[in-house]
Design a protein around this motif. Structure first.
Motif, PDB file in Angstrom:
ATOM      1  N   TRP A 194      66.120 -16.273 -75.149  1.00 20.27           N
ATOM      2  CA  TRP A 194      64.993 -16.079 -74.232  1.00 20.27           C
ATOM      3  C   TRP A 194      65.152 -14.749 -73.521  1.00 20.27           C
ATOM      4  O   TRP A 194      66.252 -14.357 -73.151  1.00 20.27           O
ATOM      5  CB  TRP A 194      64.917 -17.193 -73.206  1.00 20.27           C
ATOM      6  CG  TRP A 194      64.745 -18.573 -73.793  1.00 20.27           C
ATOM      7  CD1 TRP A 194      64.470 -18.895 -75.088  1.00 20.27           C
ATOM      8  CD2 TRP A 194      64.867 -19.802 -73.098  1.00 20.27           C
ATOM      9  NE1 TRP A 194      64.400 -20.253 -75.240  1.00 20.27           N
ATOM     10  CE2 TRP A 194      64.642 -20.840 -74.033  1.00 20.27           C
ATOM     11  CE3 TRP A 194      65.142 -20.151 -71.787  1.00 20.27           C
ATOM     12  CZ2 TRP A 194      64.667 -22.178 -73.681  1.00 20.27           C
ATOM     13  CZ3 TRP A 194      65.168 -21.484 -71.444  1.00 20.27           C
ATOM     14  CH2 TRP A 194      64.934 -22.481 -72.384  1.00 20.27           C
ATOM     15  N   SER A 195      64.054 -14.060 -73.289  1.00 15.67           N
ATOM     16  CA  SER A 195      64.070 -12.758 -72.606  1.00 15.67           C
ATOM     17  C   SER A 195      63.497 -12.896 -71.203  1.00 15.67           C
ATOM     18  O   SER A 195      62.371 -13.377 -71.043  1.00 15.67           O
ATOM     19  CB  SER A 195      63.221 -11.740 -73.373  1.00 15.67           C
ATOM     20  OG  SER A 195      63.740 -11.538 -74.662  1.00 15.67           O
ATOM     21  N   PHE A 205      60.676 -16.097 -67.991  1.00 15.41           N
ATOM     22  CA  PHE A 205      61.188 -15.654 -69.288  1.00 15.41           C
ATOM     23  C   PHE A 205      60.216 -15.986 -70.411  1.00 15.41           C
ATOM     24  O   PHE A 205      59.313 -16.804 -70.255  1.00 15.41           O
ATOM     25  CB  PHE A 205      62.545 -16.302 -69.566  1.00 15.41           C
ATOM     26  CG  PHE A 205      62.528 -17.807 -69.493  1.00 15.41           C
ATOM     27  CD1 PHE A 205      62.143 -18.556 -70.591  1.00 15.41           C
ATOM     28  CD2 PHE A 205      62.860 -18.456 -68.324  1.00 15.41           C
ATOM     29  CE1 PHE A 205      62.103 -19.937 -70.528  1.00 15.41           C
ATOM     30  CE2 PHE A 205      62.827 -19.842 -68.243  1.00 15.41           C
ATOM     31  CZ  PHE A 205      62.449 -20.579 -69.349  1.00 15.41           C
TER      32      PHE A 205
END
Length: 83
Positions: A9-10, A27
């Motif tokens: 996940w970013s 995110f």
């Protein structure tokens, strides 16, 4: 990053209190959905961010919708962002 957040996940945005003891991360996931999680940081935890809610399991179609949900569900976030 907390162990509750998957490494794939970013983090798109991170909102922290002025006291630096609370944080919300918004995110995105590889599948295109978004989410958020709330964390706390206390001296007895050696400054490590610890998740305090289970919001990260919720899915939202956009970053904006995840942020709006965080504002509704995390009591301190709305006043912080409206300053």
């Amino acid at each position: 990053m907390s162990s509750r957040l998957d490494p794939s996940w970013s983090v798109l945005a991170s909102y922290e209190t002025f006291e630096t003891d609370r944080c919300v991360d918004v995110f995105s996931r590889p599948d295109g959905t978004c989410g958020f999680e709330e964390f706390r940081r206390d001296p007895e935890d050696m400054g490590v961010w610890t998740p305090i809610s289970y919001f990260s399991g919720h899915e939202y179609p956009t970053e904006s919708q995840a942020r709006e949900a965080a504002i509704r569900l995390v009591p301190w976030l709305g006043p912080l962002l409206n300053r």
